[in-house]
Write a protein that holds these residues in place. Structure first.
Motif, PDB file in Angstrom:
ATOM      1  N   ALA A  79       0.684  -1.148  -0.363  1.00 45.12           N
ATOM      2  CA  ALA A  79      -0.031  -0.252   0.194  1.00 45.12           C
ATOM      3  C   ALA A  79       0.429   1.406   0.125  1.00 45.12           C
ATOM      4  CB  ALA A  79      -0.813   0.215   1.272  1.00 45.12           C
ATOM      5  N   TRP A  80       2.068   1.796   1.051  1.00 49.45           N
ATOM      6  CA  TRP A  80       3.436   2.411   0.369  1.00 49.45           C
ATOM      7  C   TRP A  80       3.730   2.121  -0.734  1.00 49.45           C
ATOM      8  CZ3 TRP A  80       8.618   2.532  -0.091  1.00 49.45           C
ATOM      9  CH2 TRP A  80       9.105   3.886  -0.172  1.00 49.45           C
ATOM     10  N   TYR A  81       4.064   1.142  -0.948  1.00 50.47           N
ATOM     11  CA  TYR A  81       4.839   1.642  -2.641  1.00 50.47           C
ATOM     12  C   TYR A  81       3.471   2.115  -3.670  1.00 50.47           C
ATOM     13  CZ  TYR A  81       5.765   0.435  -7.346  1.00 50.47           C
ATOM     14  OH  TYR A  81       5.324   0.881  -9.005  1.00 50.47           O
ATOM     15  N   ARG A  82       2.095   2.049  -4.122  1.00 47.90           N
ATOM     16  CA  ARG A  82       0.931   2.099  -4.658  1.00 47.90           C
ATOM     17  C   ARG A  82       0.907   3.882  -4.032  1.00 47.90           C
ATOM     18  NH1 ARG A  82      -1.579  -1.845  -6.902  1.00 47.90           N
ATOM     19  NH2 ARG A  82      -1.580  -3.715  -6.424  1.00 47.90           N
ATOM     20  N   GLU A  83       1.166   4.287  -3.008  1.00 46.94           N
ATOM     21  CA  GLU A  83       0.313   5.318  -2.768  1.00 46.94           C
ATOM     22  C   GLU A  83       1.741   6.271  -2.890  1.00 46.94           C
ATOM     23  OE1 GLU A  83       0.436   9.342  -0.859  1.00 46.94           O
ATOM     24  OE2 GLU A  83       2.084   8.241  -0.546  1.00 46.94           O
ATOM     25  N   GLY A  84       2.708   6.002  -3.094  1.00 47.04           N
ATOM     26  CA  GLY A  84       4.006   6.920  -3.250  1.00 47.04           C
ATOM     27  C   GLY A  84       3.758   6.712  -5.069  1.00 47.04           C
ATOM     28  N   HIS A  85       4.023   5.374  -6.259  1.00 51.62           N
ATOM     29  CA  HIS A  85       3.725   5.642  -7.117  1.00 51.62           C
ATOM     30  C   HIS A  85       2.289   6.416  -7.881  1.00 51.62           C
ATOM     31  CE1 HIS A  85       1.490   3.573 -10.372  1.00 51.62           C
ATOM     32  NE2 HIS A  85       2.718   4.094 -10.683  1.00 51.62           N
ATOM     33  N   ARG A  86       1.591   6.614  -7.071  1.00 54.26           N
ATOM     34  CA  ARG A  86       0.172   6.782  -7.554  1.00 54.26           C
ATOM     35  C   ARG A  86       0.766   8.686  -7.417  1.00 54.26           C
ATOM     36  NH1 ARG A  86      -2.299   6.089 -10.617  1.00 54.26           N
ATOM     37  NH2 ARG A  86      -2.397   8.080 -11.659  1.00 54.26           N
ATOM     38  N   ARG A  87       1.191   9.345  -6.741  1.00 55.53           N
ATOM     39  CA  ARG A  87       1.819  10.629  -6.044  1.00 55.53           C
ATOM     40  C   ARG A  87       2.802  10.561  -7.566  1.00 55.53           C
ATOM     41  NH1 ARG A  87       4.334  11.634  -0.800  1.00 55.53           N
ATOM     42  NH2 ARG A  87       2.790  10.418   0.117  1.00 55.53           N
ATOM     43  N   LEU A  88       3.468  10.349  -7.992  1.00 54.70           N
ATOM     44  CA  LEU A  88       4.460  10.639  -8.372  1.00 54.70           C
ATOM     45  C   LEU A  88       3.828  10.751  -9.600  1.00 54.70           C
ATOM     46  CD1 LEU A  88       7.053  11.320  -9.532  1.00 54.70           C
ATOM     47  CD2 LEU A  88       7.610   8.119  -9.936  1.00 54.70           C
ATOM     48  N   VAL A  89       2.706  10.145 -10.320  1.00 52.35           N
ATOM     49  CA  VAL A  89       2.486  10.241 -11.131  1.00 52.35           C
ATOM     50  C   VAL A  89       1.533  11.877 -11.571  1.00 52.35           C
ATOM     51  CG1 VAL A  89       0.595   8.887 -13.062  1.00 52.35           C
ATOM     52  CG2 VAL A  89       2.058   7.609 -12.000  1.00 52.35           C
ATOM     53  N   ASP A  90       0.810  11.469 -10.557  1.00 55.74           N
ATOM     54  CA  ASP A  90      -0.648  12.911 -10.613  1.00 55.74           C
ATOM     55  C   ASP A  90       0.844  14.348 -10.289  1.00 55.74           C
ATOM     56  OD1 ASP A  90      -2.376  11.027 -10.570  1.00 55.74           O
ATOM     57  OD2 ASP A  90      -2.530  11.368  -8.176  1.00 55.74           O
ATOM     58  N   THR A  91       1.742  13.709  -9.604  1.00 59.35           N
ATOM     59  CA  THR A  91       2.766  15.362  -9.751  1.00 59.35           C
ATOM     60  C   THR A  91       3.181  15.687 -11.390  1.00 59.35           C
ATOM     61  OG1 THR A  91       3.841  15.332  -7.397  1.00 59.35           O
ATOM     62  CG2 THR A  91       4.661  15.769  -8.748  1.00 59.35           C
ATOM     63  N   LEU A  92       3.864  14.448 -11.969  1.00 61.45           N
ATOM     64  CA  LEU A  92       4.311  14.226 -12.971  1.00 61.45           C
ATOM     65  C   LEU A  92       2.952  15.298 -13.863  1.00 61.45           C
ATOM     66  CD1 LEU A  92       6.782  11.983 -13.852  1.00 61.45           C
ATOM     67  CD2 LEU A  92       7.148  13.899 -12.929  1.00 61.45           C
ATOM     68  N   SER A  93       1.807  14.566 -14.056  1.00 61.75           N
ATOM     69  CA  SER A  93       1.117  15.177 -14.652  1.00 61.75           C
ATOM     70  C   SER A  93       1.102  16.476 -14.850  1.00 61.75           C
ATOM     71  CB  SER A  93      -0.298  13.897 -14.170  1.00 61.75           C
ATOM     72  OG  SER A  93      -0.398  12.458 -15.018  1.00 61.75           O
ATOM     73  N   ALA A  94       0.860  17.120 -13.548  1.00 60.16           N
ATOM     74  CA  ALA A  94       0.001  17.917 -13.243  1.00 60.16           C
ATOM     75  C   ALA A  94       0.908  19.451 -13.683  1.00 60.16           C
ATOM     76  CB  ALA A  94      -0.853  18.195 -11.934  1.00 60.16           C
ATOM     77  N   ALA A  95       2.942  19.117 -12.924  1.00 58.47           N
ATOM     78  CA  ALA A  95       3.257  19.530 -13.211  1.00 58.47           C
ATOM     79  C   ALA A  95       4.021  20.540 -14.490  1.00 58.47           C
ATOM     80  CB  ALA A  95       4.825  19.718 -13.004  1.00 58.47           C
ATOM     81  N   PRO A  96       4.164  22.183 -14.516  1.00 59.51           N
ATOM     82  CA  PRO A  96       4.279  23.133 -15.523  1.00 59.51           C
ATOM     83  C   PRO A  96       4.800  21.927 -16.440  1.00 59.51           C
ATOM     84  CG  PRO A  96       4.915  23.758 -13.869  1.00 59.51           C
ATOM     85  CD  PRO A  96       4.285  22.770 -13.387  1.00 59.51           C
TER      86      PRO A  96
END
Length: 246
Positions: A79-96
């Motif tokens: 679960a810890w791994y999944r949460e960090g992976h999701r945060r990375l994908v979302d951060t890259l997707s939203a980054a300018p």
């Protein structure tokens, strides 16, 4: 490949990794990384994902070490791994697109560099998780594999850290047999390798095969599909090319 393609690949590969790890169990051995169990794989990859996220999310312009590995295991670790992976994908997707931050390797932009690096990092470790689980492994698209070979040869091993060196100049050629213009000439010497995307001149050794297998073999996850010429250079790659966390 476009940045969005790398992010989409990262998303897919990270989810596949988590699924394979959960099915294998965190105590399973990882055949492609003999010193690891699945728990080590999840802790490492999850740490790298969080490390990368911080540079982009906080626009960090200088290097900072990663946080310590978590003292988690079993379902909590997955679960810890999944949460960090999701945060990375979302951060890259939203980054300018013009976000400025430190990055591991040269790239047209910071965002492109992190999206590319994390897509390949996660794909290779997804293969590790599937090796631990056993059974069918997901495919790797030829164009993505070619890009990964290019990153490894022309970025990672262009750095001073590369230990792939020879006392006398030698030439290693790498050729993907199922992709157009996917051939590299790696000039070895006492200095870091110098690689060009061409097949100019004679080579002492040629490593070839389908792009996906070649990609994983250069990352030391599979045997080389085909080796021609002086196999000592292929052995040298096996012995000296490993990329370690530091």
């Amino acid at each position: 490949m476009e940045i969005v393609d790398f992010i989409n690949t990262l998303d897919r590969e990270g989810r596949l990794l988590a699924t394979a790890a959960a099915e294998a169990g965190t105590g399973a051995k990882v055949p492609t990384c003999p010193d690891w169990q699945v728990r080590d794989l999840l802790r490492h990859t999850g740490m790298v994902h969080r490390w990368a996220t911080a540079f982009v999310a906080e626009a960090r312009t200088s290097y900072r070490p990663a946080e310590e590995l978590p003292d988690l295991d079993g379902d909590e670790l997955v679960a810890w791994y999944r949460e960090g992976h999701r945060r990375l994908v979302d951060t890259l997707s939203a980054a300018p697109p013009d976000v400025q931050c430190w990055q591991v390797l040269p790239a047209p932009s910071s965002l492109a560099g992190w999206a590319r690096r994390q897509a390949h990092e996660t794909t290779v470790h997804r293969v590790d998780a599937e090796a631990a689980r056993g059974g069918t492994s997901a495919e790797i698209a030829p164009d993505f594999a070619v890009d990964g070979i290019d990153e490894l040869l022309r970025a990672f091993h262009a750095r001073r850290k590369s230990a792939v060196r020879t006392e006398e100049p030698r030439v290693l050629r790498v050729r993907a047999t199922d992709a157009d213009d996917a051939v590299w000439t790696v000039r070895l010497s006492a200095e870091p390798p110098v690689t060009e995307r061409d097949d100019a001149g004679a080579a002492d050794c040629e490593i070839g095969g389908p792009a996906d297998r070649l990609y994983l073999s250069l990352w030391n996850r599979l045997p080389f599909p085909e080796v021609g010429g002086d196999s000592a250079l292929a052995d040298l790659w096996r012995e000296k090319s490993g990329i370690v966390w530091s």
